[in-house]
Design a protein around this motif. Structure first.
Motif, PDB file in Angstrom:
ATOM      1  N   GLY A  84       0.821  -1.204   0.000  1.00 50.04           N
ATOM      2  CA  GLY A  84       0.000   0.000   0.000  1.00 50.04           C
ATOM      3  C   GLY A  84       0.852   1.249   0.000  1.00 50.04           C
ATOM      4  N   LYS A  85       0.200   2.399  -0.023  1.00 51.13           N
ATOM      5  CA  LYS A  85       0.879   3.682  -0.001  1.00 51.13           C
ATOM      6  C   LYS A  85       0.276   4.560   1.081  1.00 51.13           C
ATOM      7  CE  LYS A  85       2.098   3.769  -4.928  1.00 51.13           C
ATOM      8  NZ  LYS A  85       1.966   4.536  -6.201  1.00 51.13           N
ATOM      9  N   ILE A  86       1.116   5.482   1.556  1.00 52.70           N
ATOM     10  CA  ILE A  86       0.666   6.402   2.590  1.00 52.70           C
ATOM     11  C   ILE A  86       1.274   7.780   2.296  1.00 52.70           C
ATOM     12  CG2 ILE A  86       2.572   5.737   4.103  1.00 52.70           C
ATOM     13  CD1 ILE A  86       0.819   6.336   6.492  1.00 52.70           C
ATOM     14  N   ALA A  87       0.486   8.822   2.511  1.00 53.60           N
ATOM     15  CA  ALA A  87       0.971  10.190   2.347  1.00 53.60           C
ATOM     16  C   ALA A  87       0.608  10.974   3.596  1.00 53.60           C
ATOM     17  CB  ALA A  87       0.350  10.842   1.112  1.00 53.60           C
ATOM     18  N   SER A  88       1.363  12.004   3.871  1.00 55.56           N
ATOM     19  CA  SER A  88       1.039  12.833   5.029  1.00 55.56           C
ATOM     20  C   SER A  88       1.398  14.278   4.739  1.00 55.56           C
ATOM     21  CB  SER A  88       1.777  12.344   6.285  1.00 55.56           C
ATOM     22  OG  SER A  88       3.169  12.489   6.140  1.00 55.56           O
ATOM     23  N   MET A  89       0.752  15.166   5.486  1.00 55.01           N
ATOM     24  CA  MET A  89       0.950  16.601   5.297  1.00 55.01           C
ATOM     25  C   MET A  89       0.670  17.306   6.616  1.00 55.01           C
ATOM     26  SD  MET A  89      -2.518  17.309   3.094  1.00 55.01           S
ATOM     27  CE  MET A  89      -2.273  15.785   2.167  1.00 55.01           C
ATOM     28  N   ILE A  90       1.169  18.522   6.721  1.00 52.58           N
ATOM     29  CA  ILE A  90       0.873  19.358   7.880  1.00 52.58           C
ATOM     30  C   ILE A  90      -0.190  20.366   7.462  1.00 52.58           C
ATOM     31  CG2 ILE A  90       1.773  21.001   9.547  1.00 52.58           C
ATOM     32  CD1 ILE A  90       2.794  18.175   9.947  1.00 52.58           C
ATOM     33  N   VAL A  91      -1.289  20.382   8.208  1.00 52.18           N
ATOM     34  CA  VAL A  91      -2.412  21.286   7.930  1.00 52.18           C
ATOM     35  C   VAL A  91      -2.568  22.221   9.127  1.00 52.18           C
ATOM     36  CG1 VAL A  91      -4.900  21.402   7.602  1.00 52.18           C
ATOM     37  CG2 VAL A  91      -3.582  19.660   6.408  1.00 52.18           C
ATOM     38  N   SER A  92      -2.783  23.506   8.846  1.00 53.89           N
ATOM     39  CA  SER A  92      -2.816  24.505   9.917  1.00 53.89           C
ATOM     40  C   SER A  92      -4.055  25.389   9.839  1.00 53.89           C
ATOM     41  CB  SER A  92      -1.568  25.397   9.839  1.00 53.89           C
ATOM     42  OG  SER A  92      -0.383  24.639   9.750  1.00 53.89           O
ATOM     43  N   ASP A  93      -4.504  25.831  11.020  1.00 56.42           N
ATOM     44  CA  ASP A  93      -5.499  26.901  11.092  1.00 56.42           C
ATOM     45  C   ASP A  93      -4.993  27.928  12.095  1.00 56.42           C
ATOM     46  OD1 ASP A  93      -6.060  25.986  13.648  1.00 56.42           O
ATOM     47  OD2 ASP A  93      -7.887  24.931  13.074  1.00 56.42           O
ATOM     48  N   LEU A  94      -5.824  28.853  12.500  1.00 59.92           N
ATOM     49  CA  LEU A  94      -5.382  29.913  13.400  1.00 59.92           C
ATOM     50  C   LEU A  94      -4.946  29.400  14.767  1.00 59.92           C
ATOM     51  CD1 LEU A  94      -7.968  32.767  12.717  1.00 59.92           C
ATOM     52  CD2 LEU A  94      -5.508  32.855  12.324  1.00 59.92           C
ATOM     53  N   THR A  95      -5.370  28.196  15.131  1.00 54.85           N
ATOM     54  CA  THR A  95      -5.109  27.698  16.482  1.00 54.85           C
ATOM     55  C   THR A  95      -3.939  26.734  16.567  1.00 54.85           C
ATOM     56  OG1 THR A  95      -6.579  25.771  16.316  1.00 54.85           O
ATOM     57  CG2 THR A  95      -7.577  27.875  16.924  1.00 54.85           C
ATOM     58  N   GLY A  96      -3.425  26.297  15.444  1.00 53.73           N
ATOM     59  CA  GLY A  96      -2.311  25.357  15.489  1.00 53.73           C
ATOM     60  C   GLY A  96      -2.188  24.541  14.223  1.00 53.73           C
ATOM     61  N   ASP A  97      -1.361  23.522  14.262  1.00 51.40           N
ATOM     62  CA  ASP A  97      -1.197  22.658  13.097  1.00 51.40           C
ATOM     63  C   ASP A  97      -1.214  21.196  13.522  1.00 51.40           C
ATOM     64  OD1 ASP A  97       1.885  24.105  13.425  1.00 51.40           O
ATOM     65  OD2 ASP A  97       1.676  21.969  13.807  1.00 51.40           O
ATOM     66  N   ILE A  98      -1.513  20.321  12.558  1.00 52.79           N
ATOM     67  CA  ILE A  98      -1.624  18.892  12.840  1.00 52.79           C
ATOM     68  C   ILE A  98      -1.255  18.109  11.592  1.00 52.79           C
ATOM     69  CG2 ILE A  98      -4.066  18.695  12.157  1.00 52.79           C
ATOM     70  CD1 ILE A  98      -4.363  16.847  14.699  1.00 52.79           C
ATOM     71  N   ARG A  99      -0.729  16.927  11.811  1.00 51.33           N
ATOM     72  CA  ARG A  99      -0.397  16.056  10.684  1.00 51.33           C
ATOM     73  C   ARG A  99      -1.658  15.332  10.214  1.00 51.33           C
ATOM     74  NH1 ARG A  99       4.498  14.178   9.119  1.00 51.33           N
ATOM     75  NH2 ARG A  99       5.381  14.742  11.148  1.00 51.33           N
ATOM     76  N   VAL A 100      -1.903  15.368   8.904  1.00 51.23           N
ATOM     77  CA  VAL A 100      -3.012  14.648   8.293  1.00 51.23           C
ATOM     78  C   VAL A 100      -2.416  13.494   7.488  1.00 51.23           C
ATOM     79  CG1 VAL A 100      -4.909  14.757   6.630  1.00 51.23           C
ATOM     80  CG2 VAL A 100      -4.517  16.661   8.210  1.00 51.23           C
ATOM     81  N   VAL A 101      -2.869  12.295   7.759  1.00 49.87           N
ATOM     82  CA  VAL A 101      -2.331  11.089   7.119  1.00 49.87           C
ATOM     83  C   VAL A 101      -3.380  10.513   6.176  1.00 49.87           C
ATOM     84  CG1 VAL A 101      -1.330   8.804   7.492  1.00 49.87           C
ATOM     85  CG2 VAL A 101      -0.932  10.626   9.169  1.00 49.87           C
ATOM     86  N   LEU A 102      -2.979  10.306   4.928  1.00 47.17           N
ATOM     87  CA  LEU A 102      -3.897   9.808   3.906  1.00 47.17           C
ATOM     88  C   LEU A 102      -3.586   8.358   3.574  1.00 47.17           C
ATOM     89  CD1 LEU A 102      -3.820  12.836   1.413  1.00 47.17           C
ATOM     90  CD2 LEU A 102      -5.224  12.538   3.473  1.00 47.17           C
ATOM     91  N   TRP A 103      -4.645   7.547   3.429  1.00 52.79           N
ATOM     92  CA  TRP A 103      -4.512   6.141   3.098  1.00 52.79           C
ATOM     93  C   TRP A 103      -5.284   5.844   1.811  1.00 52.79           C
ATOM     94  CZ3 TRP A 103      -1.449   3.143   6.287  1.00 52.79           C
ATOM     95  CH2 TRP A 103      -1.137   3.670   7.530  1.00 52.79           C
ATOM     96  N   GLY A 104      -4.915   4.724   1.176  1.00 55.31           N
ATOM     97  CA  GLY A 104      -5.671   4.232   0.026  1.00 55.31           C
ATOM     98  C   GLY A 104      -5.690   5.192  -1.148  1.00 55.31           C
ATOM     99  N   ASP A 105      -6.877   5.332  -1.761  1.00 56.58           N
ATOM    100  CA  ASP A 105      -7.007   6.161  -2.968  1.00 56.58           C
ATOM    101  C   ASP A 105      -6.735   7.642  -2.699  1.00 56.58           C
ATOM    102  OD1 ASP A 105      -7.671   3.884  -4.334  1.00 56.58           O
ATOM    103  OD2 ASP A 105      -9.854   4.199  -4.200  1.00 56.58           O
ATOM    104  N   HIS A 106      -6.853   8.064  -1.450  1.00 56.67           N
ATOM    105  CA  HIS A 106      -6.595   9.476  -1.144  1.00 56.67           C
ATOM    106  C   HIS A 106      -5.147   9.867  -1.447  1.00 56.67           C
ATOM    107  CE1 HIS A 106     -10.528   9.525   0.609  1.00 56.67           C
ATOM    108  NE2 HIS A 106     -10.195   8.732   1.619  1.00 56.67           N
TER     109      HIS A 106
END
Length: 561
Positions: free
Chosen positions: A98-120
């Motif tokens: 399988g494959k996995i991707a990740s990114m850092i997503v931020s708003d005014l209050t902070g940031d968090i890692r978003v992890v994508l699986w499968g077709d995403h």
């Protein structure tokens, strides 16, 4: 539409009982950490059951910010700006790839890692999601990462909206990326971006782990603030196999740790992004002439003759440990520069003497106390000190500046001058100076740079030198002043104190010094107010009539040819 009317609509369209629907609403509220109302939970449950209120109702679900996320949350909807995308990785679990991707997503209050699986993952691979875009994660779920931090995961039950409508761009600021200088690295930093020159490359090592074979590659990176060891693991190690010393390496998303020897290390794991910028053939590292040195140079090689040496000094670091430094001035045929040597490298120059050749590989330039360029020598630099005897064996050419007359001198020239000391200027000769930066202390015993210090004594001698074409002031300091007076600073201090005369040491030696013919290696400094040149002497020797006659004959022969 009221809440009760919405409940009736969901019951009618789905066939679930009101009791079952209430249980689903309570479960949804729990999943969202109690951050949404009954109506908000009803909207999410209705959407899960295939009922959409959007066409008949203006209700907008409550916003969930990064700061509101909790480990127990499920079916999370969150919006943010993508500020970093990490490389897609492949994995194999129970024989399934399988494959996995990740990114850092931020708003005014902070940031968090978003992890994508499968077709995403295709959205990242096909660059449909790019850094700077705003995305909305729908029906994500919260997990804890390897280091206990929260992550939003998006699997087959979730979805993504790219640049969703109705978004206030100001709520999702663009985070400006900042490259960190190597000298600013400290342990336990996360998501560090650096760009530096590869100074040294070590062989790749192979090790065993539960999942199979692992790789580890170590390189020394250098920029204008210092050097650091970078350790690249597995896939990252493979990406720099073709790297060469002198190439520029950009690392995004590294992390720092404390090394075995107490220094900071930069680690590069599977989530980091690496860019290698090979050095062009014409830009490959070579020995740089001293007049070509500029601020911000890293992994620079220089060579010059030692003309001035300062005492080794100790200093206290902010962490309470003690460090050492030594400084020297070297020259070549183009100019001179101060060299600052740190900690364990001090041992390599402890026996340096004026006239020795100093070769430095992998130094870096910094701004000195007076704004001038300095060459610094750190842990990963290399130093070679060659004595005059060894120079003869190696047939090392001498770095002698050009011989000039005083009337020819202009500002900021490094020259050799032959002249006679006409007079010693009867001025104060002994000063208290800072043991760290060598600045003179003020009347209160304070250094303007270092504060309260234990002073050291230093000599300064002003003399007038005459070469037959002009007269100029020559400034002898430190060891060269002691050599001229044939007197140590402490002895001069005692004489001045005993006689009650700050110029007493000069008066005592004037008869032996005035009238002597010397050859000075010095830098010319123009006083813009008076238009006069002062010679800052780095080294000197007695003029030898035989040597001078041979030099004159040689110059006459070269003119004839």
């Amino acid at each position: 539409m009221s809440l009760e009317e919405k409940v009736d609509l969901v019951v009618k369209r789905t066939g679930v009982s009101r009791k079952e629907l209430q249980q689903l609403i309570e479960k949804k509220k729990k999943e969202m950490g109690g951050l949404i109302s009954d109506e908000g939970a009803l909207h999410l449950v209705a959407r899960d059951l295939g009922v959409a209120f959007s066409e008949i109702d203006e209700y907008k679900p409550v916003k969930v910010y990064v700061k509101d996320l909790r480990p127990e949350m499920r079916s999370v909807t969150i919006t943010g700006r993508v500020n970093r995308i990490y490389p897609v990785r492949e994995f194999e679990k129970r024989g399934v790839k399988g494959k996995i991707a990740s990114m850092i997503v931020s708003d005014l209050t902070g940031d968090i890692r978003v992890v994508l699986w499968g077709d995403h993952v295709d959205l990242v691979e096909k660059e449909k999601i790019r850094e700077g875009m705003i995305i909305r994660v729908i029906k994500g779920y919260i997990k804890e990462g390897l280091k206990g931090e929260l992550e939003v995961h998006v699997g087959k039950g979730g979805s993504l909206e790219i640049e969703p409508e109705g978004i206030d761009d100001k709520e999702y600021p663009v985070i400006e990326k900042r490259l960190v200088k190597l000298g600013d690295l400290v342990p336990e930093m996360q998501d560090v971006d650096v760009e530096a020159t590869i100074q040294k490359i070590y062989p790749t090592t192979i090790f065993s782990r539960e999942s199979g074979e692992g790789k580890r590659k170590s390189v020394i990176l250098s920029d204008e603030t210092g050097n650091v060891r970078a350790i690249l693991w597995n896939e990252s190690a493979e990406l720099v196999e073709e790297a060469k010393e002198g190439d520029v390496l950009r690392i995004e998303g590294g992390y720092t740790k404390l090394g075995l020897q107490g220094d900071v290390e930069l680690h590069v794991g599977k989530l980091a992004r690496i860019t290698l910028k090979p050095t062009k053939e014409q830009d490959k590292k070579r020995t740089v002439k001293l007049n070509a040195l500029e601020l911000g140079m890293s992994a620079v090689d220089v060579e010059g003759r030692v003309v001035e040496i300062s005492n080794v000094k100790e200093f206290a670091r902010s962490d309470g440990t003690t460090g050492t430094l030594a400084s020297l001035v070297i020259m070549d045929e183009t100019g001179s520069v101060r060299v600052v040597v740190w900690d364990e490298q001090v041992e390599n120059v402890i026996d340096a003497e004026p006239g020795d050749i100093l070769r430095i590989k992998g130094g870096y330039t910094k701004t000195g106390m007076k704004g001038e360029v300095e060459v610094h020598v750190g842990r990963f630099s290399k130093i070679e000190l060659i004595s005059p005897e060894e120079q003869i064996l190696q047939v090392t050419p001498k770095s002698t500046p050009p011989r000039k007359f005083l009337f020819q001198l202009e500002n900021d020239e490094f020259v050799e001058v032959r002249g006679t000391i006409r007079r010693l200027l009867r001025k104060k000769v002994v000063y208290e100076t800072c043991p760290t930066c060598s600045r003179r202390l003020n009347g209160n015993g304070l250094c303007v740079m270092c504060g309260k210090v234990e002073p050291v004594l230093s000599l300064t001698v002003n003399a007038l030198i005459d070469d037959g074409t002009a007269v100029a002031k020559a400034l002898f300091t430190g060891r060269e002043a002691e050599k001229l007076l044939n007197m140590r600073a402490k002895e001069a201090f005692e004489i001045a104190k005993k006689e009650g005369d700050e110029a007493a040491p000069l008066k005592m030696r004037a008869y032996d010094i005035e009238g002597r013919e010397l050859i000075l290696m010095a830098k010319s400094v123009l006083n813009p107010s008076t238009g006069k040149i002062t010679l800052k002497v780095y080294s000197f020797k007695e003029a030898n009539p035989k040597d001078e006659a041979e030099k004159l004959l040689s110059s006459i022969e070269s003119v004839k040819q």
